[in-house]
Design a protein around this motif. Structure first.
Motif, short mmCIF file in Angstrom:
data_model
loop_
_atom_site.label_atom_id
_atom_site.label_comp_id
_atom_site.label_asym_id
_atom_site.label_seq_id
_atom_site.Cartn_x
_atom_site.Cartn_y
_atom_site.Cartn_z
N SER A 158 56.14 48.01 35.44
CA SER A 158 54.87 47.31 35.30
C SER A 158 54.92 45.91 35.90
O SER A 158 53.95 45.43 36.47
CB SER A 158 54.45 47.23 33.83
OG SER A 158 55.40 46.50 33.07
N ASN A 218 44.90 43.19 41.54
CA ASN A 218 45.61 42.96 40.28
C ASN A 218 44.96 43.75 39.14
O ASN A 218 43.74 43.72 38.98
CB ASN A 218 45.62 41.47 39.97
CG ASN A 218 46.60 41.11 38.87
OD1 ASN A 218 46.50 41.57 37.74
ND2 ASN A 218 47.57 40.28 39.20
N ALA A 235 45.19 43.20 35.97
CA ALA A 235 44.99 42.44 34.73
C ALA A 235 43.69 41.65 34.68
O ALA A 235 43.47 40.89 33.74
CB ALA A 235 46.17 41.48 34.53
N TYR A 236 42.81 41.82 35.67
CA TYR A 236 41.59 41.01 35.71
C TYR A 236 40.44 41.67 34.96
O TYR A 236 40.22 42.89 35.09
CB TYR A 236 41.16 40.75 37.15
CG TYR A 236 42.15 39.95 37.97
CD1 TYR A 236 43.19 39.24 37.37
CD2 TYR A 236 42.05 39.90 39.36
CE1 TYR A 236 44.09 38.50 38.13
CE2 TYR A 236 42.95 39.16 40.13
CZ TYR A 236 43.97 38.47 39.50
OH TYR A 236 44.86 37.75 40.26
N ASN A 290 38.63 43.31 27.64
CA ASN A 290 39.96 43.65 28.17
C ASN A 290 39.89 43.79 29.69
O ASN A 290 38.80 43.90 30.27
CB ASN A 290 40.43 44.98 27.57
CG ASN A 290 40.59 44.89 26.06
OD1 ASN A 290 41.21 43.96 25.55
ND2 ASN A 290 40.02 45.86 25.35
N PRO A 291 41.02 43.76 30.36
CA PRO A 291 41.03 43.99 31.81
C PRO A 291 40.45 45.35 32.16
O PRO A 291 40.62 46.32 31.41
CB PRO A 291 42.51 43.91 32.17
CG PRO A 291 43.14 43.12 31.07
CD PRO A 291 42.37 43.46 29.83
N THR A 316 41.37 47.83 33.91
CA THR A 316 42.52 48.44 34.58
C THR A 316 42.17 49.78 35.22
O THR A 316 42.61 50.07 36.34
CB THR A 316 43.66 48.64 33.56
OG1 THR A 316 43.95 47.38 32.95
CG2 THR A 316 44.91 49.17 34.23
N SER A 365 40.66 36.25 37.54
CA SER A 365 41.26 35.59 36.38
C SER A 365 41.01 34.10 36.37
O SER A 365 41.47 33.39 35.50
CB SER A 365 42.78 35.83 36.39
OG SER A 365 43.37 35.17 37.49
#
Length: 507
Positions: free
Chosen positions: A56, A196, A198-199, A298-299, A301, A337
């Protein structure tokens, strides 16, 4: 003391010092790499180190700036390591693989250590780029060091291949094949694999809350496919988005529902209110301002993974600005982010619609190539917008199919980036062509054929493949770029070889 004695003693002293100097250069190069990649050394080893955690952590991708920096950073290491290896009596091929092991090992060590640095992100592509940098540094040493260069030239000149037109022809076919292999970095430049995971998805602002947009938005639909023009026309005619998009739909938000903003596909998190709502326009859209915007808890994903896999997307939205003078650009839709890192942003810059898409050539903040559509916000009316992306091609449709704007990222690459990419692509080809022409030197017709086709063909192959693959228009400048770097590299090497031969003859 005579001049002869002084010269002899000086030479003996230098011969003793050179190995020490080589070690010093290697150590200095390693330290430079460690400082550049690990500073400020604020390691945090409290996390759980597992295989899943390592995988990860390595789920990142490089930008063009990273590529340049990582190659240049390891070139001194390759140069100094090769200088040190010259003192060891082993075959050149073993020296080459030893150099690769040194560069790759240091790079892997650095990337693993970056897992424990909050300010760093380990990237698999960096290992490849670092290794390439080490190899290029080693090649530079061979060219710079006259003894090594003469040894290589002598090996080529005395090769058994020199008398075999058939074997030289096979090598030339390998050279042409290499022209296709060097296209791989070009193919990567326009994909979305560096997005990414995590955004979060943001509507009307950045995560930091400092880029607000004042306006109204009715709906957002996102698909992991770039739809062709004939299907986009149906979006404007009937607006039956869900039926047309089908299984490619990965997000769908209707923002006219005051009870909440759930993703109707059930695949993304709910959009949560940030700040205090002041107005809803007729229950048809949500009013966004500096005091109210939306963000997923939350991101997103799932969305990012799907788009990374296809390197395509379509975004459909209906918006209206409340202020035609907003700048920043003011964020309408953003997957980011903060103000310095993003995957995608749709924003307003005065009357213009600004678009940022993260790719290896646009950078981590997607600002290396600016995309702007003029005169969209000259009024406060609602506008239907459809944006598609595929293979570096961006199409933006506004209100109707006939009003659209087209961009190709490969045609918009800044000159400094383009020069570096072409140098990285064609300088190695120029080195290979040099040795091929040396082998065919005594066969005049064959030599001329190799020289002409060897200079022209790789550049034509690269340009035509990019035209077919991305749909960009053919560029004579790009073809000349390739010819310049191939022929220029070969000319420099041949001139250096000629100078060294003359120097040796005079002795």
């Amino acid at each position: 003391m005579t001049l002869h004695k002084i010269f002899t003693q000086t030479s003996n002293l230098l011969s003793k010092l050179i190995p020490s100097m080589n070690w010093l250069l290697v150590i200095t190069s390693v330290l430079a790499v460690l400082i550049a990649t690990l500073y400020p050394f604020n390691f945090d080893f409290s996390g759980n180190l597992s295989i899943q955690a390592i995988i990860s952590n390595f789920d990142n991708a490089s930008s063009f700036e990273d590529l340049v920096n990582n190659i240049l950073l390891f070139m001194p290491l390759g140069f100094s390591s090769n200088a040190l290896l010259q003192k060891i009596n082993i075959k050149p091929i073993r020296k080459f693989f030893t150099l690769i092991i040194i560069s790759t090992s240091l790079s892997v060590t650095v990337e693993i250590l970056q897992m424990f640095l909050p300010s760093r992100s380990p990237t698999p592509a960096d290992i490849i780029n670092n290794t390439i940098g080490g190899i290029l540094g080693g090649i530079c040493f061979y060219i710079w060091n006259s003894q090594s260069f003469i040894y290589i030239l002598s090996s080529v000149e005395n090769s058994r291949l020199k008398n075999s037109t058939k074997k030289i022809s096979l090598l030339f076919l390998g050279y042409i094949l290499l022209s296709f292999i060097v296209l791989i970095p070009w193919q990567i430049t326009t994909n979305l694999s560096n997005w990414n995971l995590a955004y979060p998805l943001l509507i009307g602002n950045e995560k930091t809350g400092d880029k607000p947009w004042q306006g109204y938005i009715t709906e957002i639909h996102i698909a992991d496919k770039a739809f062709p023009e004939n299907e986009v026309s149906q979006f404007f005619d009937g607006k039956k988005y869900l039926d047309i998009i089908g299984d490619h739909l990965i997000a769908s938000y209707k923002l006219s529902d005051q009870r909440g903003y759930q993703d109707r596909t059930g695949q993304l998190p709910e959009l949560l209110s940030q700040g205090h709502l002041t107005n809803i326009q007729d229950g048809k859209s949500v009013a966004l301002s500096s005091s109210y915007w939306l963000k997923t808890g939350n991101p997103t994903t799932f969305l990012t993974k799907k788009i990374r896999k296809t390197s395509q997307f379509t975004i459909i939205t209906t918006i209206a600005t409340a202020d035609t003078t907003q700048t920043g650009p003011a964020r309408i839709i953003s997957l980011s982010s903060g103000i310095l890192r993003r995957n995608f942003t749709l924003g307003q810059q005065g009357n213009n619609l600004d678009l940022r898409i993260r790719t290896p050539i646009t950078g981590e903040n997607a600002t290396d190539i600016k995309l702007s559509i003029p005169d969209i916000f000259i009024d406060t009316n609602f506008h239907d917008i459809v944006i598609t992306y595929s293979q570096g091609n961006i199409q933006v449709y506004l209100d109707k199919l006939q009003k659209f704007y087209f961009f190709n990222l490969l045609q918009l690459i800044p000159k400094d980036q383009k020069a570096f990419y072409y140098a990285l692509t064609f300088i190695p080809l120029g080195v290979c062509l040099t040795f091929l022409t040396i082998l065919a030197n005594k066969k005049l017709m064959f030599y001329r054929f190799l020289l002409l086709t060897g200079i022209l063909l790789p550049s034509l192959i690269v340009e035509s493949t990019l035209v077919i693959g991305s749909g960009k228009s053919i560029s004579l400048t790009n073809i000349l770029f390739g010819i310049f770097f191939t022929s220029g590299t070969m000319l420099i090497l041949r001139l250096r070889a000629s100078a060294l031969v003359k120097k040796a003859a005079l002795k």
